[in-house]
Design an enzyme around this catalytic site. Sequence first.
Site, PDB file in Angstrom:
ATOM      1  N   CYS A   2     -12.250 -79.340  10.244  1.00  0.00           N
ATOM      2  CA  CYS A   2     -12.046 -79.654   8.840  1.00  0.00           C
ATOM      3  C   CYS A   2     -10.556 -79.679   8.548  1.00  0.00           C
ATOM      4  O   CYS A   2      -9.771 -78.979   9.176  1.00  0.00           O
ATOM      5  CB  CYS A   2     -12.691 -78.664   7.876  1.00  0.00           C
ATOM      6  SG  CYS A   2     -14.453 -78.510   8.063  1.00  0.00           S
ATOM      7  N   ARG A  27      -9.449 -84.073  12.315  1.00  0.00           N
ATOM      8  CA  ARG A  27     -10.016 -82.727  12.354  1.00  0.00           C
ATOM      9  C   ARG A  27     -11.508 -82.719  12.035  1.00  0.00           C
ATOM     10  O   ARG A  27     -12.188 -81.697  12.176  1.00  0.00           O
ATOM     11  CB  ARG A  27      -9.290 -81.831  11.355  1.00  0.00           C
ATOM     12  CG  ARG A  27      -7.805 -81.741  11.600  1.00  0.00           C
ATOM     13  CD  ARG A  27      -7.164 -80.838  10.585  1.00  0.00           C
ATOM     14  NE  ARG A  27      -7.611 -79.473  10.752  1.00  0.00           N
ATOM     15  CZ  ARG A  27      -7.071 -78.603  11.589  1.00  0.00           C
ATOM     16  NH1 ARG A  27      -6.051 -78.962  12.316  1.00  0.00           N
ATOM     17  NH2 ARG A  27      -7.532 -77.393  11.692  1.00  0.00           N
ATOM     18  N   TRP A  78     -15.942 -81.356   9.095  1.00  0.00           N
ATOM     19  CA  TRP A  78     -16.672 -81.370  10.357  1.00  0.00           C
ATOM     20  C   TRP A  78     -17.757 -80.311  10.177  1.00  0.00           C
ATOM     21  O   TRP A  78     -17.480 -79.113  10.149  1.00  0.00           O
ATOM     22  CB  TRP A  78     -15.742 -81.006  11.510  1.00  0.00           C
ATOM     23  CG  TRP A  78     -16.382 -81.129  12.857  1.00  0.00           C
ATOM     24  CD1 TRP A  78     -16.491 -82.254  13.615  1.00  0.00           C
ATOM     25  CD2 TRP A  78     -16.977 -80.088  13.632  1.00  0.00           C
ATOM     26  NE1 TRP A  78     -17.123 -81.970  14.807  1.00  0.00           N
ATOM     27  CE2 TRP A  78     -17.432 -80.651  14.844  1.00  0.00           C
ATOM     28  CE3 TRP A  78     -17.184 -78.722  13.418  1.00  0.00           C
ATOM     29  CZ2 TRP A  78     -18.068 -79.906  15.834  1.00  0.00           C
ATOM     30  CZ3 TRP A  78     -17.821 -77.978  14.398  1.00  0.00           C
ATOM     31  CH2 TRP A  78     -18.248 -78.574  15.595  1.00  0.00           C
ATOM     32  N   ASN A 104     -11.387 -74.449   5.433  1.00  0.00           N
ATOM     33  CA  ASN A 104     -11.520 -74.725   6.872  1.00  0.00           C
ATOM     34  C   ASN A 104     -11.739 -73.393   7.549  1.00  0.00           C
ATOM     35  O   ASN A 104     -10.930 -72.479   7.398  1.00  0.00           O
ATOM     36  CB  ASN A 104     -10.235 -75.385   7.399  1.00  0.00           C
ATOM     37  CG  ASN A 104     -10.217 -75.459   8.919  1.00  0.00           C
ATOM     38  OD1 ASN A 104     -11.271 -75.569   9.556  1.00  0.00           O
ATOM     39  ND2 ASN A 104      -9.046 -75.370   9.509  1.00  0.00           N
ATOM     40  N   GLY A 105     -12.848 -73.281   8.297  1.00  0.00           N
ATOM     41  CA  GLY A 105     -13.155 -72.018   8.974  1.00  0.00           C
ATOM     42  C   GLY A 105     -14.633 -71.712   8.838  1.00  0.00           C
ATOM     43  O   GLY A 105     -15.432 -72.598   8.510  1.00  0.00           O
ATOM     44  N   GLU A 493     -11.446 -84.681  34.565  1.00  0.00           N
ATOM     45  CA  GLU A 493     -10.767 -85.163  33.357  1.00  0.00           C
ATOM     46  C   GLU A 493     -11.097 -86.646  33.098  1.00  0.00           C
ATOM     47  O   GLU A 493     -11.351 -87.041  31.964  1.00  0.00           O
ATOM     48  CB  GLU A 493      -9.248 -84.943  33.504  1.00  0.00           C
ATOM     49  CG  GLU A 493      -8.362 -85.580  32.458  1.00  0.00           C
ATOM     50  CD  GLU A 493      -8.622 -85.124  31.028  1.00  0.00           C
ATOM     51  OE1 GLU A 493      -9.433 -84.194  30.813  1.00  0.00           O
ATOM     52  OE2 GLU A 493      -8.046 -85.723  30.117  1.00  0.00           O
ATOM     53  N   LYS A 497     -12.921 -88.015  29.769  1.00  0.00           N
ATOM     54  CA  LYS A 497     -12.361 -89.069  28.906  1.00  0.00           C
ATOM     55  C   LYS A 497     -13.405 -90.145  28.642  1.00  0.00           C
ATOM     56  O   LYS A 497     -13.590 -90.567  27.519  1.00  0.00           O
ATOM     57  CB  LYS A 497     -11.143 -89.729  29.556  1.00  0.00           C
ATOM     58  CG  LYS A 497      -9.794 -89.093  29.501  1.00  0.00           C
ATOM     59  CD  LYS A 497      -9.158 -88.875  28.184  1.00  0.00           C
ATOM     60  CE  LYS A 497      -9.667 -87.610  27.540  1.00  0.00           C
ATOM     61  NZ  LYS A 497      -8.865 -86.443  27.695  1.00  0.00           N
ATOM     62  N   GLU A 500     -16.248 -88.868  26.274  1.00  0.00           N
ATOM     63  CA  GLU A 500     -15.957 -88.649  24.854  1.00  0.00           C
ATOM     64  C   GLU A 500     -15.577 -89.932  24.124  1.00  0.00           C
ATOM     65  O   GLU A 500     -15.828 -90.060  22.936  1.00  0.00           O
ATOM     66  CB  GLU A 500     -14.923 -87.542  24.637  1.00  0.00           C
ATOM     67  CG  GLU A 500     -13.533 -87.844  25.075  1.00  0.00           C
ATOM     68  CD  GLU A 500     -12.571 -86.684  24.814  1.00  0.00           C
ATOM     69  OE1 GLU A 500     -12.746 -85.949  23.843  1.00  0.00           O
ATOM     70  OE2 GLU A 500     -11.624 -86.517  25.611  1.00  0.00           O
ATOM     71  N   HIS A 516     -23.634 -82.828  48.940  1.00  0.00           N
ATOM     72  CA  HIS A 516     -24.537 -81.697  48.715  1.00  0.00           C
ATOM     73  C   HIS A 516     -25.449 -81.934  47.515  1.00  0.00           C
ATOM     74  O   HIS A 516     -26.001 -80.980  46.967  1.00  0.00           O
ATOM     75  CB  HIS A 516     -23.722 -80.407  48.546  1.00  0.00           C
ATOM     76  CG  HIS A 516     -22.924 -80.067  49.761  1.00  0.00           C
ATOM     77  ND1 HIS A 516     -23.487 -79.540  50.900  1.00  0.00           N
ATOM     78  CD2 HIS A 516     -21.607 -80.242  50.038  1.00  0.00           C
ATOM     79  CE1 HIS A 516     -22.553 -79.371  51.826  1.00  0.00           C
ATOM     80  NE2 HIS A 516     -21.394 -79.801  51.326  1.00  0.00           N
ATOM     81  N   LYS A 615     -10.564 -82.877  16.565  1.00  0.00           N
ATOM     82  CA  LYS A 615      -9.388 -82.650  17.398  1.00  0.00           C
ATOM     83  C   LYS A 615      -9.154 -81.170  17.654  1.00  0.00           C
ATOM     84  O   LYS A 615      -8.837 -80.759  18.759  1.00  0.00           O
ATOM     85  CB  LYS A 615      -8.170 -83.254  16.684  1.00  0.00           C
ATOM     86  CG  LYS A 615      -6.858 -83.101  17.439  1.00  0.00           C
ATOM     87  CD  LYS A 615      -6.800 -84.066  18.579  1.00  0.00           C
ATOM     88  CE  LYS A 615      -5.540 -83.936  19.404  1.00  0.00           C
ATOM     89  NZ  LYS A 615      -5.743 -84.458  20.753  1.00  0.00           N
TER      90      LYS A 615
HETATM   91  O1  M6R Z   1      -5.996 -78.003  21.197  1.00  0.00           O
HETATM   92  P1  M6R Z   1      -6.536 -77.596  22.546  1.00  0.00           P
HETATM   93  O2  M6R Z   1      -5.662 -78.063  23.667  1.00  0.00           O
HETATM   94  O3  M6R Z   1      -6.797 -76.110  22.635  1.00  0.00           O
HETATM   95  O4  M6R Z   1      -7.930 -78.324  22.668  1.00  0.00           O
HETATM   96  C1  M6R Z   1      -8.795 -78.049  23.737  1.00  0.00           C
HETATM   97  C2  M6R Z   1      -9.923 -79.068  23.813  1.00  0.00           C
HETATM   98  O5  M6R Z   1     -10.694 -79.025  22.651  1.00  0.00           O
HETATM   99  C3  M6R Z   1      -9.414 -80.498  24.024  1.00  0.00           C
HETATM  100  O6  M6R Z   1      -8.599 -80.590  25.144  1.00  0.00           O
HETATM  101  C4  M6R Z   1     -10.612 -81.468  24.183  1.00  0.00           C
HETATM  102  O7  M6R Z   1     -11.285 -81.214  25.366  1.00  0.00           O
HETATM  103  C5  M6R Z   1     -10.128 -82.927  24.109  1.00  0.00           C
HETATM  104  N1  M6R Z   1     -10.858 -83.652  23.095  1.00  0.00           N
HETATM  105  C6  M6R Z   1     -10.371 -83.693  25.354  1.00  0.00           C
HETATM  106  O8  M6R Z   1      -9.855 -84.967  25.285  1.00  0.00           O
END
Ligand code: M6R
Length: 620
Positions: A2, A27, A78, A104-105, A493, A497, A500, A516, A615
């Site tokens: 949020c 956010r 969110w 937010n929280g 990674e 990517k 997501e 395996h 984010k």
């Molecule tokens: O702000 P942070 O680096 O702590 O965030 C960690 C993860 O939420 C963040 O890296 C997330 O996995 C990304 N959306 C991946 O692209």
Amino acid sequence: MCGIVGYIGKQKAAPILLDGIKSLEYRGYDSAGISVINNQGGVAEAQVEKAVGKVINLENKIKSRELLGGLGIIHTRWATHGGATEANAHPHSDCAGNIWLVHNGIIENYKELKNELISAGHQFKSETDTEVVAHLIEEQVKSLKSKVQSYALEDAVRLALKKVRGAYALAIIDKREPEKLVAVRNSSPLILGIGNDEYLVASDASAVVKHTRKVIYFNDGEMAILTPDNHRVVNLENQAVDSQPQELDWTVESAQKGGYPHFMLKEIFEQPEAVENCLRGRLVVQEGTAKLGGLESIKDKLREIKRIHISACGTAYLAGKVGEYMLEEYAGIPVEVDLASELRYRKPVFDNHDAVLVISQSGETADTLASVKEAKEKGILTLGIVNTVGSSIARETEAGIYQHIGPEIGVASTKAFTSQVAVLALLTLFLGRQRQMSLVTGERIARELQRLPELIRKVLQSEDLIKQIAVKYQTHNNFLYLGRKYNLPIAYEGALKLKEISYIHAEGYGAGEMKHGPIAMIDQNLPSVVIVPSDSVYEKTVSNIEEIRARRGPVIAIATEGNEDIKSLADDVIYIPKSLEMLTPILSAVPLQLFAYHVGVLRGLDVDKPRNLAKSVTVE
Ligand code: M6R
């Protein structure tokens, strides 16, 4: 998660709030809402509008309305408690519609508070945890009125928050006090921007930087009481807090798209500069080491460190996995890497000579922050690799290294990842040279780090080819990503990517581990992206490619420039320049980011704001 913004000043609040909340949309973006106090003719009225979906829907709704006041709050949500509906969208109010707030929280004890408030006659309009705070304040106003002749909104807020357990950044207004904005923080990010005869509060700096670069970062338990021409910061005991404003090192341009169609693409292309910025002034090539200002004060303590526990989430966790290989190979320090959501609940065995190193772009990720608190509780040294200056993790950790890459707005982590790995390489140099690493080795790593921005630029030149490959494979619904050693985390990674950004099922796996189990899935319909640079495990990885080919699986290879042999083994090849093995992850990650980006765009998806994500994950 949020985003919140509050404004008080001489200008019309609504356009400033709308503009600010757009920069916080990363956010969360399932609904949005605004409340502005219109105080024309001495009769104050709260003008409220809410809309489901992105902020644009709210903007369209208020186009036809005149929101006049110079005091207001806005929110992008969110969802945690209650679905994405108008009723659950913020701002929320008390029964009488006097008090309005954005949050937010998470209010952890909201259920018991709600039950008490319902018994006291309060009527709730939403399913959210947030709404209880508005009613709690209303209750405190009632009680203050019965005891004293006059009360102030901030007193009621302070008393109400004493009953609340959980995380909050709140911006609160009351139409009975139309010249006041109250903002308060506990465990959720909040920043105060100080302008000329105006103030903004926001979840992060991108919402205030257009108006001012003079900011105050709130600490937990601090509350600001703002009028158009004055600000006061107190704690929840009503004692004045001496919070000194700081100068933001962000520019307006760094928080905008700068001609790119998406933030994600802009941030992918910013990587040479981002890595340059995080290395700037830190490499001491002739001494084969790194100068890290944030670690200076604890240099001697670091010499005594015998083990490092890295804790992080998502992409930052995968950067930590690369760091594990680097630190063990070159600094000779045993490393354990944990998902922060696990570390905080399992019982890690800490020793006095251990350090916990957390990695976080936002510096606000709830699980990562909790693992810092857990380590501190146990008296362990805490270190951070963080991008956002003044964030909770930056302030909670004992010492650390900033990434200095400017804001990352796209939800998918790109430049944050490569610079986290670059910072881990700097840390390896620093700790390695305190230990067994020779000057020659240190110098070699330092020189190669210096070349990195140029090497990333070269990888970016392959964008057209990567786009063509994305066109070819865009309709596939499953992918396997394989790598070994330094590039195993890059396989994870790359898959993350693609998942997501494109919502395509992709699995990262150790190339050597494939036989395996996952090998059972391989046929002509399952493409494998294999990261196969010319490194110490090259031949082993080539054998794994042969295993895929024998089962007619298509192969996209990420290989080192000059390797012509690979062309006969793979259906498609993307080249990266030759570098030190420990630094190849920074290069091999880039084509995988571009591949995910282009597949996402080809599928017509919103790559900057993928569904269900946010984010900054400030909830558990
Ligand atoms: O702000 P942070 O680096 O702590 O965030 C960690 C993860 O939420 C963040 O890296 C997330 O996995 C990304 N959306 C991946 O692209």
